[in-house]
Enzyme design. Structure first.
Site, PDB file in Angstrom:
ATOM      1  CG  PHE A 124      -2.007   1.004   1.214  1.00  0.00           C
ATOM      2  CD1 PHE A 124      -3.033   0.906   0.300  1.00  0.00           C
ATOM      3  CD2 PHE A 124      -2.022   2.051   2.124  1.00  0.00           C
ATOM      4  CE1 PHE A 124      -4.067   1.836   0.287  1.00  0.00           C
ATOM      5  CE2 PHE A 124      -3.042   2.983   2.124  1.00  0.00           C
ATOM      6  CZ  PHE A 124      -4.068   2.878   1.201  1.00  0.00           C
ATOM      7  N   PRO A 129       8.003  11.049   1.322  1.00  0.00           N
ATOM      8  CG  PRO A 129       9.941  10.976   0.014  1.00  0.00           C
ATOM      9  CD  PRO A 129       8.466  10.724  -0.047  1.00  0.00           C
ATOM     10  NE  ARG A 272      22.678 -14.492  34.583  1.00  0.00           N
ATOM     11  CZ  ARG A 272      23.764 -14.413  35.358  1.00  0.00           C
ATOM     12  NH1 ARG A 272      24.078 -15.432  36.142  1.00  0.00           N
ATOM     13  NH2 ARG A 272      24.509 -13.344  35.352  1.00  0.00           N
ATOM     14  CD  GLN A 340      18.152  -2.579  33.392  1.00  0.00           C
ATOM     15  OE1 GLN A 340      18.299  -2.063  32.285  1.00  0.00           O
ATOM     16  NE2 GLN A 340      18.999  -2.380  34.396  1.00  0.00           N
ATOM     17  CB  ILE A 341      14.892  -9.116  32.948  1.00  0.00           C
ATOM     18  CG1 ILE A 341      13.855  -8.351  33.783  1.00  0.00           C
ATOM     19  CG2 ILE A 341      14.956 -10.582  33.374  1.00  0.00           C
ATOM     20  CD1 ILE A 341      12.431  -8.747  33.515  1.00  0.00           C
ATOM     21  N   GLY A 343      20.113  -8.350  31.272  1.00  0.00           N
ATOM     22  CA  GLY A 343      21.417  -7.754  31.523  1.00  0.00           C
ATOM     23  C   GLY A 343      22.260  -7.680  30.263  1.00  0.00           C
ATOM     24  CD  GLU A 367      -0.874   0.149   9.706  1.00  0.00           C
ATOM     25  OE1 GLU A 367      -1.832   0.929   9.594  1.00  0.00           O
ATOM     26  OE2 GLU A 367      -0.712  -0.839   8.977  1.00  0.00           O
ATOM     27  CD  GLU A 371       4.035  11.568  19.137  1.00  0.00           C
ATOM     28  OE1 GLU A 371       4.880  11.499  20.024  1.00  0.00           O
ATOM     29  OE2 GLU A 371       3.974  10.732  18.190  1.00  0.00           O
TER      30      GLU A 371
END
Length: 383
Positions: A124, A129, A272, A340-341, A343, A367, A371
């Site tokens: 589509f 630009p 872990r 973050q988990i 690491g 899509e 905003e």
């Protein structure tokens, strides 16, 4: 009482796609991703499974399902990888749906059987630009000459536009001016390979690296007048309708990514060990994963609600924007928390969460940006 459980038909479909994603997509998609290569074999398999034809009538090669089934499939694919999920989402909602919704019977018979089989994919061509969120600023033109449309202009960030199986691009173009002086925008089918159509090399993207995406240039591209899709001058309204549906599909994709982050984080937190116990035994990690699951749950309910209104034939623009906003936020937040988990391992591209982190950002842009969704929601509230 509202029951959000999937019925047997949807659940059977979900499990089928879950197995496909886990057993066939997951082992190989990382290699495609790092090579920025399009996974033709996986797309062909999805075609054989009937996924590209899910919501369409059997007479066009479809499965006779509905759009919610599409969402269930997209979510399940995105739990493993977003590139393969967006290939289906864009190929179906943006490639097939405009022809199905607005095409003549001749156009449907010509294109739909190939598109619904997955042997051909469509694109589509909306974004330019200088005309992203403000699509009314389209400057690509189409002039009728000798019973042919002559198209000039360019398009940017067009998914599925340059693969070896791309068959057509539905292009929005200015075809006249209204009595009030506004641009009249129409949509025109441009077959792949038409002389004057130039497909630029694929973008080097941050995410969705195994998905096909290109800039397009139109230099006196000529197609028959009969390639007009829908009514002359109604292209703007058509693409708004297309985007409403597409936003529900992208919301399902975002929920899948968010759920994938939960899946990976739970697994890693169980395996872990730190300070002599599994990572998940630390309350800071357990609570973080709990918040991730809560975000995902709420986002899923949001797109379920939008899809339900769509299927009932009720206005769903506000619900689609809410789902898109909430789910893209969930995907971005969950991918950050999952990284973050994990690491240091979360910063290594070999891990799924690194792909999820790279893939999540575009969900706040494509899509319709976050905003734009806030603008649409506030306008619908009368503000």
């Amino acid at each position: 009482m509202i029951d959000n459980r999937l019925d047997d038909e949807y659940e059977t479909l979900r499990k089928t796609v879950e197995i496909f994603a886990r057993e066939e997509v997951a082992p190989v998609i990382g290699d495609f991703y790092e090579r920025h290569a399009f996974p033709y074999d996986l797309v062909a398999k999805m075609g054989e499974m009937g996924l590209f034809g899910l919501p369409f009538e059997a007479r066009y090669g479809g499965q006779g399902g509905d759009f919610f089934a599409v969402c269930v499939v997209i979510e399940e694919l995105a739990r493993v990888d977003s590139s393969i999920a967006v290939t289906l989402e864009a190929g179906l909602t943006l490639g097939v749906m405009p022809i199905y919704r607005f095409g003549t019977e001749d156009q449907k018979n010509e294109w739909l059987p190939k598109l619904t089989s997955g042997k051909m994919i469509g694109a589509f061509g909306l974004t330019e630009p200088g005309a992203g969120s403000d699509a009314s600023n389209t400057i690509t033109t189409a002039v009728l000459q000798d019973d042919e449309w002559v198209i000039n202009g360019s398009k940017a960030f067009i998914t599925n536009a340059g693969s070896d199986i791309t068959g057509l691009i539905t292009v929005t173009a200015v075809t006249g001016t209204s009595p009030e002086g506004r641009k009249e925008i129409s949509t025109i089918i441009v077959p792949a390979g038409t002389p004057g159509l130039t497909v630029a090399p694929g973008y080097s993207k941050v995410g969705w690296c195994a998905a096909d995406c290109h800039e397009l240039a139109f230099d006196n591209v000529r197609v028959p007048a009969s390639n007009l899709l829908g009514e002359l001058g109604r292209g703007y309204a058509q693409f708004l309708s297309t985007l409403d549906e597409g936003r529900v599909g992208v919301s399902a994709l975002a929920v899948g990514l968010a759920q994938g982050c939960v899946d990976q984080s739970v697994r890693y937190a169980q395996e872990r060990e730190t300070f002599g116990q599994p990572l998940g035994k630390h309350q800071a990690i357990a609570f973080k994963i709990a918040e991730m699951e809560a975000r995902t749950h709420v986002a899923r309910l949001a797109y379920y609600a939008a899809a339900a209104k769509m299927l009932r034939g009720e206005p769903f623009k506000r619900e689609a924007s809410i789902a898109k906003l909430v789910s893209s936020n969930a995907a971005m937040d969950n991918s950050r928390d999952a990284t973050q988990i994990f690491g240091g391992m979360g910063f290594i591209n070999e891990t799924p969460v690194a792909r999820f982190y790279r893939d999540a950002k575009i969900l706040e842009v494509g899509e319709g940006s976050s905003e734009v969704q806030k603008m649409l929601i506030s306008r619908d509230l009368g503000l």
